[in-house]
Every structure is written in C-alpha cells, then in structure tokens.
Design a protein around this motif. Structure first.
Motif, PDB file in Angstrom:
ATOM      1  N   ILE A 116       1.065  -5.108  21.841  1.00  0.00           N
ATOM      2  CA  ILE A 116       1.881  -5.167  23.052  1.00  0.00           C
ATOM      3  C   ILE A 116       1.564  -6.385  23.922  1.00  0.00           C
ATOM      4  N   ARG A 117       0.474  -7.103  23.571  1.00  0.00           N
ATOM      5  CA  ARG A 117       0.159  -8.374  24.241  1.00  0.00           C
ATOM      6  C   ARG A 117      -0.674  -9.218  23.299  1.00  0.00           C
ATOM      7  N   GLY A 118      -0.344 -10.509  23.200  1.00  0.00           N
ATOM      8  CA  GLY A 118      -1.072 -11.405  22.320  1.00  0.00           C
ATOM      9  C   GLY A 118      -0.647 -11.243  20.881  1.00  0.00           C
ATOM     10  N   SER A 119      -1.614 -11.342  19.962  1.00  0.00           N
ATOM     11  CA  SER A 119      -1.334 -11.143  18.536  1.00  0.00           C
ATOM     12  C   SER A 119      -2.632 -10.844  17.804  1.00  0.00           C
ATOM     13  N   PHE A 120      -2.476 -10.133  16.678  1.00  0.00           N
ATOM     14  CA  PHE A 120      -3.627  -9.852  15.835  1.00  0.00           C
ATOM     15  C   PHE A 120      -3.191  -9.700  14.383  1.00  0.00           C
ATOM     16  N   PHE A 121      -4.149  -9.916  13.480  1.00  0.00           N
ATOM     17  CA  PHE A 121      -3.970  -9.717  12.055  1.00  0.00           C
ATOM     18  C   PHE A 121      -4.416  -8.296  11.768  1.00  0.00           C
ATOM     19  N   ASP A 122      -3.465  -7.438  11.381  1.00  0.00           N
ATOM     20  CA  ASP A 122      -3.708  -6.008  11.206  1.00  0.00           C
ATOM     21  C   ASP A 122      -3.843  -5.687   9.724  1.00  0.00           C
ATOM     22  N   VAL A 123      -4.833  -4.855   9.367  1.00  0.00           N
ATOM     23  CA  VAL A 123      -5.144  -4.578   7.964  1.00  0.00           C
ATOM     24  C   VAL A 123      -5.184  -3.074   7.695  1.00  0.00           C
ATOM     25  N   VAL A 124      -4.522  -2.670   6.611  1.00  0.00           N
ATOM     26  CA  VAL A 124      -4.629  -1.315   6.083  1.00  0.00           C
ATOM     27  C   VAL A 124      -5.344  -1.418   4.746  1.00  0.00           C
ATOM     28  N   LEU A 125      -6.320  -0.542   4.502  1.00  0.00           N
ATOM     29  CA  LEU A 125      -7.120  -0.538   3.284  1.00  0.00           C
ATOM     30  C   LEU A 125      -7.047   0.859   2.676  1.00  0.00           C
ATOM     31  N   ASP A 126      -6.569   0.962   1.452  1.00  0.00           N
ATOM     32  CA  ASP A 126      -6.362   2.256   0.793  1.00  0.00           C
ATOM     33  C   ASP A 126      -7.679   2.776   0.216  1.00  0.00           C
ATOM     34  N   GLU A 165       0.507 -10.112  10.529  1.00  0.00           N
ATOM     35  CA  GLU A 165       0.368 -10.459  11.935  1.00  0.00           C
ATOM     36  C   GLU A 165       1.309  -9.579  12.756  1.00  0.00           C
ATOM     37  N   LEU A 166       0.747  -8.897  13.723  1.00  0.00           N
ATOM     38  CA  LEU A 166       1.528  -8.155  14.707  1.00  0.00           C
ATOM     39  C   LEU A 166       1.402  -8.908  16.020  1.00  0.00           C
ATOM     40  N   SER A 167       2.514  -9.055  16.732  1.00  0.00           N
ATOM     41  CA  SER A 167       2.471  -9.821  17.980  1.00  0.00           C
ATOM     42  C   SER A 167       3.447  -9.252  18.992  1.00  0.00           C
ATOM     43  N   GLN A 168       3.247  -9.676  20.230  1.00  0.00           N
ATOM     44  CA  GLN A 168       4.175  -9.263  21.276  1.00  0.00           C
ATOM     45  C   GLN A 168       5.557  -9.854  21.024  1.00  0.00           C
ATOM     46  N   GLU A 169       5.645 -10.946  20.277  1.00  0.00           N
ATOM     47  CA  GLU A 169       6.933 -11.563  19.981  1.00  0.00           C
ATOM     48  C   GLU A 169       7.672 -10.871  18.839  1.00  0.00           C
ATOM     49  N   ASN A 170       6.945 -10.459  17.772  1.00  0.00           N
ATOM     50  CA  ASN A 170       7.673  -9.909  16.621  1.00  0.00           C
ATOM     51  C   ASN A 170       7.927  -8.406  16.728  1.00  0.00           C
ATOM     52  N   ILE A 216       0.859  -1.192   0.000  1.00  0.00           N
ATOM     53  CA  ILE A 216       0.000   0.000   0.000  1.00  0.00           C
ATOM     54  C   ILE A 216       0.890   1.235   0.000  1.00  0.00           C
ATOM     55  N   GLU A 217       0.619   2.154  -0.917  1.00  0.00           N
ATOM     56  CA  GLU A 217       1.393   3.390  -1.023  1.00  0.00           C
ATOM     57  C   GLU A 217       1.452   4.126   0.324  1.00  0.00           C
ATOM     58  N   GLY A 218       2.672   4.390   0.822  1.00  0.00           N
ATOM     59  CA  GLY A 218       2.856   5.143   2.057  1.00  0.00           C
ATOM     60  C   GLY A 218       2.699   4.347   3.336  1.00  0.00           C
ATOM     61  N   SER A 219       2.438   3.049   3.226  1.00  0.00           N
ATOM     62  CA  SER A 219       2.298   2.188   4.396  1.00  0.00           C
ATOM     63  C   SER A 219       3.579   1.378   4.573  1.00  0.00           C
ATOM     64  N   TYR A 220       4.022   1.273   5.808  1.00  0.00           N
ATOM     65  CA  TYR A 220       5.256   0.556   6.111  1.00  0.00           C
ATOM     66  C   TYR A 220       5.051  -0.404   7.262  1.00  0.00           C
ATOM     67  N   ILE A 221       5.874  -1.448   7.266  1.00  0.00           N
ATOM     68  CA  ILE A 221       6.090  -2.262   8.456  1.00  0.00           C
ATOM     69  C   ILE A 221       7.355  -1.687   9.076  1.00  0.00           C
ATOM     70  N   VAL A 222       7.310  -1.379  10.342  1.00  0.00           N
ATOM     71  CA  VAL A 222       8.482  -0.854  11.034  1.00  0.00           C
ATOM     72  C   VAL A 222       8.929  -1.912  12.035  1.00  0.00           C
ATOM     73  N   ASP A 223      10.154  -2.379  11.838  1.00  0.00           N
ATOM     74  CA  ASP A 223      10.724  -3.385  12.716  1.00  0.00           C
ATOM     75  C   ASP A 223      11.760  -2.718  13.615  1.00  0.00           C
ATOM     76  N   LEU A 224      11.944  -3.258  14.770  1.00  0.00           N
ATOM     77  CA  LEU A 224      12.908  -2.708  15.705  1.00  0.00           C
ATOM     78  C   LEU A 224      14.330  -3.102  15.318  1.00  0.00           C
ATOM     79  N   LYS A 225      15.245  -2.183  15.489  1.00  0.00           N
ATOM     80  CA  LYS A 225      16.673  -2.477  15.371  1.00  0.00           C
ATOM     81  C   LYS A 225      17.157  -2.690  16.802  1.00  0.00           C
ATOM     82  N   GLN A 226      17.226  -3.959  17.184  1.00  0.00           N
ATOM     83  CA  GLN A 226      17.476  -4.306  18.575  1.00  0.00           C
ATOM     84  C   GLN A 226      18.967  -4.294  18.916  1.00  0.00           C
ATOM     85  N   ILE A 227      19.281  -3.724  20.064  1.00  0.00           N
ATOM     86  CA  ILE A 227      20.624  -3.778  20.635  1.00  0.00           C
ATOM     87  C   ILE A 227      20.476  -4.654  21.871  1.00  0.00           C
TER      88      ILE A 227
END
Length: 176
Positions: free
Chosen positions: A77-87, A102-107, A8-19
């Motif tokens: 921040i707890r559990g997990s869910f299937f997250d949807v963006v619709l343009d 899928e967004l989860s407390q683990e990922n 989707i234009e302008g939509s991102y997945i942002v992952d943590l850069k973990q130290i």
C-alpha cells in the motif's frame, strides 16, 4: 478482479479490474465469491500491516505450523517490495519451488500465499508498507520459519540485505 496463476500450486497474482474516470478509479480489492471460484476458500480472520523504514529490509521466510497454517493475501500500500511464496507442502507438485513478484503502490497487485507455504519479502524502497489479509489468527506456539538465504531454496533476492531481525537471521535451514 483478475486472477493469474503463479508457478506455485494454488498461488495467484490478483490484479484489480479498474473502473476509471477523471477522478481516478474504483476496484474491488477482495471478493469471497471470486476467491472461492479460484479454490481459495479460507475465511479471513485477521488483517496485518507491516512497515519497513529501510530499502533492502527482509522479512521472512515465515509460516505457521498445523493446525494454524494460514493463507495470506498480500498487497503493497506504500512503496514497493519483492514478495516471495515458497511451497513447503510435501504432496504439492511445486514442493520446494518459490515464486517472487514486485508488489507496489503503483501496480496494486496482490499475491496469494496458500496454506502450507512460507512467505517473505524484501523492500525495494524506503518507507514501505505491506497489508495482509490472513485466514488464521497469529499463534506464537505455531510460529515458524526458515532462513531467507537457505541454499535449499535458492531464492534470488534483488538487493543486498540492509536490515533483518535477529529472529529471521537465526531461523534454521530446511531439512527434508
């Protein structure tokens, strides 16, 4: 932070850069400079928390109309869910397309929902919490949505629906 473009234009997945070390890890969860470098220029004005008790709960598809269109940065921040963006942006090259992850407390991933897009999610576990950073304050007069199962979009939800609000069940179908 690591930004990955979705479909989707302008939509991102942002992952943590973990130290990390033996204690766990540290990571920046938000940085206005890095967001701006990726064209995400909206100021954060509100933070929201959503708790769902039952696996299979659907919330969505929500958006606010002009001039209260909002950008959301959503994280589990707890559990997990299937997250949807619709343009829903008529002038967008990805108009009426959707993307789900899928967004989860683990990922620890975050999904960016651009202004002019609808958002919804389905819980994949009991006792799931979503945390949102939002660019506009909530305006009841500009609150809107479309049905979660509108055939115009064809969103593939992963589970049968167990819970949904009366409001979300009764949103109208999309009409061009």
């Amino acid at each position: 932070m690591i930004f990955e473009q979705t479909g989707i234009e302008g939509s991102y997945i942002v992952d943590l850069k973990q130290i990390g070390d033996s204690r766990g890890f540290f990571a920046r969860a938000y940085c206005s400079k890095e967001f701006k470098e990726h064209g995400i220029t909206a100021n954060i004005l509100q933070a929201n928390l959503s708790f769902s008790k039952i696996k299979g709960t659907i919330r969505g598809m929500h958006f606010q109309t002009s001039p209260f269109e909002e950008m959301k940065a959503v994280r589990c921040i707890r559990g997990s869910f299937f997250d949807v963006v619709l343009d829903l942006r008529i002038d967008s090259p990805t108009y009426l397309k959707w993307y789900g992850i899928e967004l989860s407390q683990e990922n620890h991933k975050m999904l960016i929902i651009p202004e002019g897009c609808a958002h919804g999610f389905q819980t994949l576990m009991d006792d799931t919490e979503a945390f949102y950073l939002v660019s506009k304050e909530y305006s009841p007069a500009h609150d809107s949505g479309y049905r979660w199962n509108d055939n115009s979009f064809g969103i593939n939800w992963p589970l049968p629906v167990t819970e949904i609000s009366e409001k979300d069940r009764n949103w109208t179908d999309y009409k061009e």
